[in-house]
Design an enzyme around this catalytic site. Structure first.
Site, PDB file in Angstrom:
ATOM      1  N   HIS A 201      37.813  83.145  91.376  1.00  0.00           N
ATOM      2  CA  HIS A 201      38.906  84.054  91.053  1.00  0.00           C
ATOM      3  C   HIS A 201      38.843  85.304  91.925  1.00  0.00           C
ATOM      4  CE1 HIS A 201      38.588  81.532  87.453  1.00  0.00           C
ATOM      5  NE2 HIS A 201      39.871  81.793  87.263  1.00  0.00           N
TER       6      HIS A 201
ATOM      7  N   ASP B  44      43.753  73.913  91.387  1.00  0.00           N
ATOM      8  CA  ASP B  44      43.422  74.995  90.473  1.00  0.00           C
ATOM      9  C   ASP B  44      44.478  76.076  90.693  1.00  0.00           C
ATOM     10  OD1 ASP B  44      42.135  76.581  88.604  1.00  0.00           O
ATOM     11  OD2 ASP B  44      40.151  76.381  89.504  1.00  0.00           O
TER      12      ASP B  44
END
Length: 1020
Positions: free
Chosen positions: A278, A352
């Protein structure tokens, strides 16, 4: 009375009752049995017919996930694909994120989503945190706007409560409830049973499909081989690739059994990284040989198990792709060459989230979407700018970077997945079914069991677990969380306080100054024991799962001061690296309420501890380490949640064809209900084949910790059970004697009923609640005494014409009580003693309990309107009280042991051809307990099973029963040779508590499903 009934009565009355503490967790055998029990409830009706886009009909239960497409599904896929333009095909590949919270259709949030669905034509949604009804309402509304049904996904890694639980109202911290909460995957690794993971997957599927979710972004198949991994951690089943593979496959099978599609993630493996994707691009330092022996093992097994989708990892694998390798998400060598061509995966391939730092900074949003599709992705997940991503894919086809054939292959896979989910037939869910399924008592009980069984103690060098309450007077409990989190530690400390432990609570986080830690340490050294609890689970964008260095210094100062310390982790298990000298270390794996309570109960010795490490804790502990701790019965816990007061003469359930593990599950249901404030206590009696298999109490009479424990002889206000135990039984006996006729007009016995509309009302109609009377009138405000009530009821105007409609009426049964008194020549309470409680030796059963029994009588409501007191030993029903405490509709008190004798007596009467019930023949009893006609569920006085009532779904159609407003119920099933008595005082302190309704259904379903000597099927 039959010989069996007499022996049952003698057993129930046998002298001194022994108390024991039943195991608070389920054994392996019980979990296996549970899997069978749950699976038994999965029958499904035929698939409904194809619906229109705006279909508003209630949907059928979901079909099994991943079925072969039928011809209708294939036709729908081809027809839909051929109707889409190039831009509409590109839009189908885009899935956008939304919250599950409530949003009005005129809010900016909803209007933006509606524009993406209606105008842009996106193909899917990934829905996040919310509450069940808001979740489903938003999805239903968006599905109605979509030309092509939306494939809805959600990240339910550790069950539905992962997104739909742990929501609190501020500033009061009232728990808003939600879906079933499980501990994270590593807790299941600590149990290491495939059957348990299967059941978690199945429960997740049932609740997800009820909410409108079709695909779960789980299981996590990453092998957590790197202790410094900041983002996988407890989301993984462990560090052994074979066990991760086995448990992951079990979860896939469980989700398929419940009708939910599964996603394996994060391919080709995110477990051996020390960077959060992230934030930036992690690197997996592995060559192909290592990938084959470690990271790819679970994915191969998942593909064999029929996993529906795979999600890619934003990781670089230079060992395969060379220096400067792109993220696996954007690599055709990984996504197509390895996953599709070598491993043979043919399902949906998800990226993702494309809004993650590892992608956005390196490639930009729109370009990343194109590269992902080029690499082999079918679904572009959560691009920062969905419209820009769609336009970029269209431009790539127009320019030749992508072929339309390549685009069609992804759209076809997506449409096929939608068809397998049944979306070409139905796309919206029925909100009315949500409370029956989502967060049900049986699901919660299983999750609580998992939390308890997962507790792991890697070390206890000083023997601090279980806590010796005789030597520990004061406990200092410090809760450390990543940021201020008032829910962290709240349930944990409350459970210790409930057990009588004197707890001083404190909180700290990363922003707590060093000086405050010094003050906390000084306060802690004055205690007899310090509990240091850390809540640092993996969380996106944080980059660490460690505690503040100040925590380690706090622990050192406590130990230097000589105060024993127990370190507890409610998140990352690797905290020993920060507090290496902790002599006692307990792992609860997750921080939700169930795990908090389980950890507290492990400390108290309320349940055994047997979890094993699915990981190593270098350099301290190896996989498989874990101490065993048996149950330790604490005196203050006897009869409290987790400790059941058993009543001596319980038979072995196996002697009457019942599963002991299934009955232990019922114990757990009741303990969980008490923990969740459904009721302060409960008494239960279960009989089958003339034997008692349960006769015990749970919890306490009142909410106070000093209140007495509930036992089988605790006296409860039966409320409307009075209607059947007293009044209906009296009428049945009088009919059997020939002194009263069912077709007789009421006016034959009560002259005031001899004129006007009441003239034709019969005894049968009053028993069936078809006498035309209203349900209730608050006569107690103005009237007092039986004569005044006779006059007032006789003066009422009809609510419906007699015989026309079934309207449940207290007033009809008050009237029947008057009839019994006129026919028998005795007062109702005197008749009961003469004809029922005396012959059956029911010494706990009667109106107006003796003051000498007050100490063992469960209190009911705090009456702030009429009597201005906390009611105890005084009838709860206001009208019954105004009549002097004796009435045909309410006023009776009894215990579980007495009602067990009554239930067996009546069961004998119904099952026997004649005479077994004394004066009541088998035919006479059956006449009263069988459903009168198909127009309503009512028998004569009794109720019968119907959808949604307290009988649940598995008692037979021959069953009969009744409930009471105070929280009582009695169900008898002649076909299953079974009875269940469940007594609670849920109205204590207020009648607004209605959480007992799903509990009763769950208990009755679990009892029926515990039968093993015959087939027990769900009623049609």
């Amino acid at each position: 009375m039959s010989q069996t009934s007499a022996s049952l009565r003698a057993a129930a009355r046998r002298g001194k009752r022994a108390h024991r503490l039943a195991p608070a967790i389920l054994t392996t055998a019980a979990v296996l049995a549970l899997a069978g029990l749950f699976s038994a409830g999965c029958s499904r009706p035929p698939a409904p017919t194809e619906s229109t886009r705006a279909d508003s009909q209630a949907p059928a239960p979901p079909p099994p996930a991943s079925p072969q497409l039928d011809n209708a599904g294939r036709r729908w896929v081809e027809r839909t694909l051929s109707s889409l333009s190039l831009r509409e095909k590109a839009a189908q590949l885009v899935t956008v994120w939304l919250t599950g919270g409530y949003a009005s259709t005129s809010s900016p949030e909803f209007e933006e989503l509606a524009e993406l669905v209606e105008v842009q034509g996106i193909g899917g949604l990934v829905i996040s945190i919310g509450l069940p009804h808001g979740f489903a309402a938003k999805l239903n509304s968006l599905q109605a706007r979509a030309t092509v049904p939306l494939l809805v996904s959600s990240d339910l890694e550790s069950g539905p409560g992962y997104r739909l639980g742990g929501v609190y109202a501020l500033p009061t911290l009232i728990d808003m409830g939600g879906a079933t909460e499980f501990p994270p995957a590593m807790a299941f690794g600590a149990i290491d049973e495939e059957e348990t993971v299967f059941e978690m997957g199945r429960i997740t599927a049932l609740e997800a499909r009820a909410l409108g979710v079709h695909l779960n972004f789980a299981p996590v198949l990453d092998v957590n081989s790197n202790p410094t991994n900041p983002i996988i951690n407890t989301r993984s089943f462990g560090e052994d690739p074979e066990r991760v593979a086995a448990l992951g496959a079990a979860m896939i099978r469980g989700m398929h059994a419940g009708g939910l599609m599964a996603t394996g993630k994060h391919f080709p493996g995110h477990g051996d990284t020390s960077t959060d994707s992230h934030v930036e691009l992690p690197i997996v330092e592995a060559d192909r040989l290592r990938l084959d022996s470690l990271e790819l093992v679970p994915f191969r097994r998942a593909i064999q198990a029929g996993v529906d989708a795979v999600m890619t990892a934003h990781v670089a694998v230079p060992g395969i792709l060379g220096p400067g390798a792109p993220p696996a998400t954007l690599s055709a060598d990984v996504m197509t060459g390895l996953l599709r061509d070598e491993l043979g995966f043919q399902g949906l391939l998800y990226t993702d989230a494309l809004d993650m730092g590892a992608i956005v900074r390196g490639y930009g949003d729109a370009e990343a979407a194109v590269r992902a599709v080029q690499a082999g992705a079918d679904v572009v997940l959560m691009p920062l700018e969905p419209v820009a991503a769609i336009e970029a894919i269209v431009a790539a086809v127009d320019s030749g970077r992508l072929s339309e054939t390549r685009l069609d292959s992804s759209v076809r896979r997506l449409l096929e997945s939608k068809a397998r989910a049944g979306l070409h037939r139905r796309r919206r869910v029925d909100p009315e079914r949500i409370p029956e399924i989502v967060g049900s008592a049986e699901h919660v009980a299983f999750a609580e069991t998992v939390a308890a069984r997962s507790i792991t103690i890697p070390r206890d060098l000083e023997g601090r677990i279980p806590v010796d309450s005789s030597r520990v007077g004061r406990v200092f409990s410090l809760t450390f969380s990543r940021q201020p989190d008032q829910a962290a530690g709240r349930a944990f400390d409350a459970r210790l306080l409930e057990a009588g432990i004197a707890v001083q609570s404190a909180r700290a986080d990363f922003m707590t100054p060093e000086a405050v830690f010094d003050s906390l340490a000084e306060a802690a050294t004055a205690a007899d024991l310090v509990l240091l609890s850390a809540y640092v689970p993996p969380r996106s964008g944080v980059g660490s799962v460690d505690v503040s260095p100040a925590v380690g210094r706090f622990a050192d100062r406590v130990r230097t001061g000589g105060t024993p310390l127990v370190l507890l982790s409610f998140g990352s298990p690797y905290l020993l690296s920060s507090v290496p000298d902790a002599a006692t270390y307990l792992l609860a794996w997750g921080g939700r309420n169930g795990s908090q309570r389980a950890a507290a109960e492990a400390l108290l010795g309320v349940h055994p501890v047997a979890g094993r490490l699915p990981i190593s804790l270098p350099p301290f502990h190896d996989p498989g380490d874990g101490l065993t701790r048996p149950i330790r019965v604490l005196p203050e816990m006897t009869g409290a949640p987790g400790g059941d007061a058993a009543a001596g003469p319980e038979s072995d359930p196996r002697d009457v064809g019942m599963d002991p593990a299934g009955l232990e599950r019922i114990d757990r249901l009741l303990r969980v209900a008490i923990h969740d404030s459904v009721t302060p206590g409960a008494a239960l009696a279960i009989g089958r084949g003339g034997q008692l298999v349960r006769l015990r109490g749970y919890g306490r009479l009142d909410w106070s910790g000093s209140s007495s424990p509930v036992t089988d002889s605790t006296i409860y206000d039966l409320a409307s059970l009075t209607k059947v135990v007293s009044t209906t039984t009296a009428v049945m006996q009088l009919v059997a004697q020939g002194t009263l006729g069912l077709t007789d007009p009421v006016g034959k016995y009560l002259p005031e009923w001899g004129t006007g509309w009441k003239r034709d009302v019969t005894i049968r109609q009053l028993l069936l609640h078809r006498g035309g009377l209203p349900p209730f009138r608050p006569f107690w405000r103005d009237l007092e005494g039986r004569a005044a009530y006779r006059e007032a009821i006789a003066a009422l105007e009809p609510m419906t014409m007699p015989g026309d409609s079934t309207v449940y009426s207290d007033l009809g049964f008050i009237t029947l009580g008057f009839v019994v008194e006129e026919v028998s020549g005795r007062s109702l309470d005197n008749y009961l003693r003469h004809s029922l409680t005396g012959p059956l030796a029911l010494t706990d059963t009667g109106y107006r309990p003796d003051m000498a029994d007050r100490a063992r009588t469960a209190p009911t409501e705090v009456d702030s309107v009429y009597r201005m007191e906390h009611l105890r030993g005084v009838v709860h029903d206001e009208n019954a009280h105004a009549m002097g405490g004796v009435a045909g509709h309410a006023g009776l008190f009894s215990s579980a042991r007495d009602l067990a004798v009554f239930a067996h007596w009546l069961l004998d009467a119904v099952r026997a051809p004649s005479g077994a019930g004394g004066e009541v023949s088998g035919a006479g009893a059956a006449q009263f307990t069988a459903r009168h006609d198909p127009s309503a569920s009512r028998a004569l006085g009794w109720d019968t099973p119907t959808r949604g009532n307290s009988a649940g779904r598995y008692l037979s159609a021959r069953a009969f029963g009744h409930t009471g407003f105070t929280g009582t119920s009695l169900w008898i099933d002649p076909e299953l040779d079974l009875f269940v008595v469940l007594l609670t005082n849920r109205v204590n302190p207020t009648r607004d508590n209605r959480a007992h309704i799903p509990l009763r259904r769950a208990v009755h379903e679990a009892v029926a499903q515990a039968i093993r000597d015959r087939s027990v099927r769900r009623r049609e």
